[in-house]
Design a protein around this motif. Sequence first.
Motif, mmCIF file in Angstrom:
data_model
loop_
_atom_site.group_PDB
_atom_site.id
_atom_site.type_symbol
_atom_site.label_atom_id
_atom_site.label_comp_id
_atom_site.label_asym_id
_atom_site.label_seq_id
_atom_site.Cartn_x
_atom_site.Cartn_y
_atom_site.Cartn_z
ATOM 1 N N ASP A 6 0.797 -1.228 0.000
ATOM 2 C CA ASP A 6 0.000 0.000 0.000
ATOM 3 C C ASP A 6 0.827 1.275 0.000
ATOM 4 O O ASP A 6 0.453 2.273 0.609
ATOM 5 C CB ASP A 6 -0.980 0.003 1.186
ATOM 6 N N ARG A 46 -9.401 -4.134 -3.105
ATOM 7 C CA ARG A 46 -8.382 -4.691 -2.210
ATOM 8 C C ARG A 46 -8.487 -4.080 -0.817
ATOM 9 O O ARG A 46 -8.489 -4.790 0.196
ATOM 10 C CB ARG A 46 -6.986 -4.454 -2.796
ATOM 11 N N ARG A 50 -9.844 -5.914 2.811
ATOM 12 C CA ARG A 50 -8.990 -5.987 3.999
ATOM 13 C C ARG A 50 -9.567 -5.221 5.181
ATOM 14 O O ARG A 50 -8.943 -5.094 6.225
ATOM 15 C CB ARG A 50 -7.598 -5.452 3.657
ATOM 16 N N TYR A 78 -4.445 3.389 9.370
ATOM 17 C CA TYR A 78 -3.529 2.766 8.421
ATOM 18 C C TYR A 78 -3.087 3.769 7.353
ATOM 19 O O TYR A 78 -1.899 3.875 7.034
ATOM 20 C CB TYR A 78 -4.219 1.555 7.782
#
Length: 98
Positions: A6, A46, A50, A78
């Motif tokens: 990421d 994606r 998650r 995050y």
Amino acid sequence: MPRRPDTSPQTLTVFRAFLGGAWRYGYDLSRETGIPSGTLYPILIRLSGRGLLEARWEEAENGKRRRSYRLTGEGVAYADARLAEQRPSTSTAVAARA
């Protein structure tokens, strides 16, 4: 050394676009970021898979449905962490100028 997950420029751009906390839909994000749909939607899927994005269907003005996304609480933390990693630290910036 493999790249951290990421941290692609496209994913970081998506994180920045979501930091306001609002629900966003793909076409809007694509227009704002310049990321083509073939790159953007896999990122959204994606991150959603998650648990970093939540997704919902909503009615558009034209009566059609569209999928909207926003960062979850975990996703905000995050995204903040990934974006902070990309900012040059003060000591690095000072050393670069010296």
